[in-house]
Design an enzyme around this catalytic site. Sequence first.
Site, short mmCIF file in Angstrom:
data_model
loop_
_atom_site.label_atom_id
_atom_site.label_comp_id
_atom_site.label_asym_id
_atom_site.label_seq_id
_atom_site.Cartn_x
_atom_site.Cartn_y
_atom_site.Cartn_z
N SER A 62 -11.09 6.10 0.03
CA SER A 62 -10.55 6.23 1.37
C SER A 62 -11.06 7.51 2.01
O SER A 62 -11.38 8.48 1.31
CB SER A 62 -9.01 6.25 1.32
OG SER A 62 -8.45 6.27 2.61
N ASN A 63 -11.14 7.50 3.35
CA ASN A 63 -11.57 8.69 4.10
C ASN A 63 -12.90 9.22 3.56
O ASN A 63 -13.00 10.35 3.09
CB ASN A 63 -10.47 9.76 4.03
CG ASN A 63 -9.15 9.27 4.59
OD1 ASN A 63 -9.07 8.85 5.74
ND2 ASN A 63 -8.12 9.28 3.77
N TYR A 80 3.03 10.24 -0.76
CA TYR A 80 3.90 9.78 0.34
C TYR A 80 5.36 10.06 0.03
O TYR A 80 5.87 9.69 -1.02
CB TYR A 80 3.72 8.28 0.56
CG TYR A 80 2.41 7.85 1.12
CD1 TYR A 80 1.57 8.73 1.80
CD2 TYR A 80 1.98 6.53 0.98
CE1 TYR A 80 0.35 8.31 2.31
CE2 TYR A 80 0.77 6.11 1.50
CZ TYR A 80 -0.04 7.00 2.15
OH TYR A 80 -1.25 6.58 2.66
N ASP A 113 0.83 -1.20 0.00
CA ASP A 113 0.00 0.00 0.00
C ASP A 113 0.87 1.26 0.00
O ASP A 113 1.71 1.43 0.88
CB ASP A 113 -0.90 0.01 1.24
CG ASP A 113 -1.81 1.22 1.27
OD1 ASP A 113 -2.90 1.16 0.68
OD2 ASP A 113 -1.44 2.25 1.89
N HIS A 172 -7.91 8.99 -2.53
CA HIS A 172 -7.27 9.08 -1.21
C HIS A 172 -8.06 9.95 -0.24
O HIS A 172 -8.25 9.59 0.93
CB HIS A 172 -5.86 9.66 -1.39
CG HIS A 172 -4.94 9.42 -0.23
ND1 HIS A 172 -3.60 9.67 -0.30
CD2 HIS A 172 -5.16 8.95 1.02
CE1 HIS A 172 -3.03 9.35 0.85
NE2 HIS A 172 -3.96 8.93 1.67
#
Length: 334
Positions: A173-174, A53, A48, A143
Amino acid sequence: MKRTELGRTGTTVGQVALGCMLMGTYTDEPTSYRMLDSFLDAGGDFLDTANCYCWWHSGGAGGDSEELLGRWLARTGHRDRVFLATKVGGIVTDVPAALVDGKADWDVAARHFEGTGADVVRHGIDASLRRLGTDHVDLYYVHVDDLTTPLEETLEALDGIVRAGKVRYIGWSNVRTWRLERIRQLADRHGWAAPVAVQQQHSYLRPAPGVDRTGIAGPELLDYLTHHDDLSLVAYSPILQGIYDDPARRARHGMWTTYTGPDSEARLAAVGKVAADLGVTGNQVALAWLLHQRSPRVIPIAGTRTWGQFEAFLPALGVELGVEHLELLAGAGA
């Protein structure tokens, strides 16, 4: 490592994903390679990462983790052995504004996320593929749920990159439960690719009363996923950055404020008893508990920053919780 199906896709993955967020920044290259090699040796395959990042360590736009994974894949030739997940939507367009004294100000960062417009999605996947050195990713998440871009625009763009063979599956996500349902309805109506995974923060401890954060899997989402098993819950921060074993760490850790209270104290006591009975750590019990869940099933992400943390997580895969221990953990709380 045992395997589990991703949603109802027919594709199986290792029951734990390896979080690669800090690889290439906080975690140096030799240690990152050692973790990746050992993870595959242990039977893991689910990796992941994300295109952002990790900007808060590098001070740049991100992409460091993807680039490191690309170098590792080129060196080892293991692309066909891994299930590779990355994300779009979390790049911060004004990093200097979001860094205060070298630390991320997430309130500021949230005002500068790249969003998930069609061009961002299309350019984002191409940039990620270049960094990763591959022609496709297996799972591509939104994301950060973007409330300013029409869902139709995002979903159509995601469907386009799936049809182009650049992405096998999509995830989110989120995200709030109501938004997830809306996403699924639109995908079904238009024949677009629908999410097969939702990635949220989830652990054995439950947030304190009154805490309501988009990124945490609350009771409503857990109930929704229990009744919609074509979606897998991929849990980030499954051991809440290691706060189960160290009271001093909990006291000084910002994440603890989300969970502090009588309910968490009762559940920590239960974890401590189970850990003592089995001769393992509290963090290992918390991770093992997630692996035993069936309503919904959970795929935890082990985000290990150091080799010591990586070594500490692996034994959790072999922790078998009996009926009495599972009942104790399930019943604990205020």
